[in-house]
Design an enzyme around this catalytic site. Structure first.
Site, PDB file in Angstrom:
ATOM      1  N   HIS A 223      35.443  42.332  54.821  1.00 52.64           N
ATOM      2  CA  HIS A 223      34.958  41.836  56.111  1.00 52.64           C
ATOM      3  C   HIS A 223      35.310  42.727  57.303  1.00 52.64           C
ATOM      4  CE1 HIS A 223      39.148  40.669  56.659  1.00 52.64           C
ATOM      5  NE2 HIS A 223      38.886  40.432  57.920  1.00 52.64           N
ATOM      6  N   ARG A 224      36.259  43.638  57.153  1.00 52.15           N
ATOM      7  CA  ARG A 224      36.758  44.364  58.321  1.00 52.15           C
ATOM      8  C   ARG A 224      35.705  45.276  58.930  1.00 52.15           C
ATOM      9  NH1 ARG A 224      41.981  43.945  59.828  1.00 52.15           N
ATOM     10  NH2 ARG A 224      43.370  42.950  58.345  1.00 52.15           N
TER      11      ARG A 224
END
Length: 376
Positions: A223-224
């Site tokens: 997700h980063r």
């Protein structure tokens, strides 16, 4: 004039409520890691209230966790949602300041490294309200990460620095922060795990629902910003996962963060049949997925911690980690996003026995933190 009137009201509230605590949260990890703090406040009958920025605006990343953990609903929901870093930080600052002036807490507690933490810490500090930073002292030494900037700023304005480990305490002392402000408490992630894992074992049907068996799948989260917003890195991660799946002859179970799905579509990246994209799952289901995975591949800091405590081998899909304790004890390896490095790291970590020591405490961090803030 407005500031003078509201400040006087705040001082009156402080006098009447010597331990009035504001808890500020905004994302799934913060809800989970603040849940033991909330429960400790309830247990002691303390005067507290919750401000939720709603930085995670999807119900599957938000409301479900309040319901599953049986937590009281926030008194305030700012409904911030997504946006540019400066934009959402500014919106939160304005709204949080108004609430703090109205409510008059004598301490504000924030947890972690998000824009919510930065906004809450800044708003409180500018009103001369003491700030307690839970999970203080983490450092990746990579200031291209927004989270690293948030951690550093909040640590340097906080009155109380609650460190999960001796290493994080050492980081703060290196930065010349006062030793009297630094406390080693352990990490509330352990409290949350201990409080909820047995419930998860009884309630969760996720393995049967997904038709998978213990140790017969790879669990992944991505997700980063630095991974999903970079096409080259995202392609490499997907390719690495597909090759790892082929090598281990196991499917990849990937609960999909909205940002991850959005960027796959934007970059026209296709995933193979061995990567099974599923909707985000609740905390209890995710604990069961973590515990029973053959290996976890993630770019999440919290998942690194949870995997370590649960005894599941982990590789980190980043070039660094602010949780080096997980690497030291043999639970985790920093794999980066290169295909060959992902395969090499996975092969190496799978050779380790699942008997490393948990470096994040005994599960009494919330008690220690509330003891400290109510005695000052």
């Amino acid at each position: 004039m407005y500031m003078e009137i509201t400040s006087n009201k705040m001082k009156k509230n402080l006098k009447n409520n010597p331990h009035r605590i504001a808890l500020i949260i905004g994302t799934r990890p913060e809800i989970i890691k603040m849940s033991p703090i909330i429960r400790e406040c309830v247990k002691r009958g303390l005067d507290y209230f919750i401000i939720h920025s709603n930085q995670h605006y999807s119900e599957k990343l938000d409301t479900i966790f309040f319901n599953e953990l049986n937590l009281p609903k926030p008194k305030y929901n700012l409904e911030i949602g997504s946006g540019r870093h400066g934009e959402i930080t500014g919106k939160m600052l304005i709204k949080i300041e108004d609430i703090l002036l109205k409510e008059g807490p004598n301490i504000v507690l924030v947890q972690g490294d998000t824009n919510t933490v930065l906004s809450g810490g800044l708003a409180a500090k500018k009103l001369n309200i003491p700030v307690g930073h839970i999970e203080a002292g983490l450092r990746s030494n990579d200031q291209t990460m927004p989270e690293e900037i948030n951690r550093i700023v909040v640590d340097h304005l906080a009155t109380f620095l609650f460190c999960p480990t001796p290493l994080t305490q050492k980081n703060l002392l290196k930065e010349n922060l006062s030793k009297s402000s630094v406390y080693i408490t352990g990490n509330t992630v352990v409290d949350a795990l201990f409080q909820n894992f047995k419930i998860a074992e009884k309630k969760s049907l996720i393995l049967s629902t997904l038709e998978i068996k213990p140790l017969k799948y790879i669990l992944t989260t991505v997700h980063r910003q630095e991974n999903v917003d970079n096409k080259k890195k995202l392609v490499s991660i997907v390719n690495g996962l597909e090759k790892l799946s082929l090598k281990l002859r196991l499917p990849v179970i990937l609960p999909s963060h909205p940002r991850f799905i959005k960027m796959l579509q934007q970059f026209s990246i296709k995933t193979g049949p061995d990567i099974k994209l599923i909707d985000p799952v609740g905390y209890l289901d995710f604990l069961i997925l973590e515990k029973n995975a053959r290996i976890i591949a993630t770019d999440s800091g919290g998942v690194q911690e949870e995997a370590c405590v649960l005894g599941t081998p982990c590789i980190t899909l980043r070039e660094n980690t602010e949780r080096p304790e997980t690497v030291t004890v043999g639970a985790n390896l920093v794999a980066g996003t290169n295909v060959q490095s992902i395969l090499k790291s996975a092969n190496k970590i799978l050779k380790n026995k699942r008997k490393w020591k948990n470096p994040f405490g005994k599960g009494d961090a919330a008690k220690k933190i509330i003891d400290i803030v109510t005695k000052k």
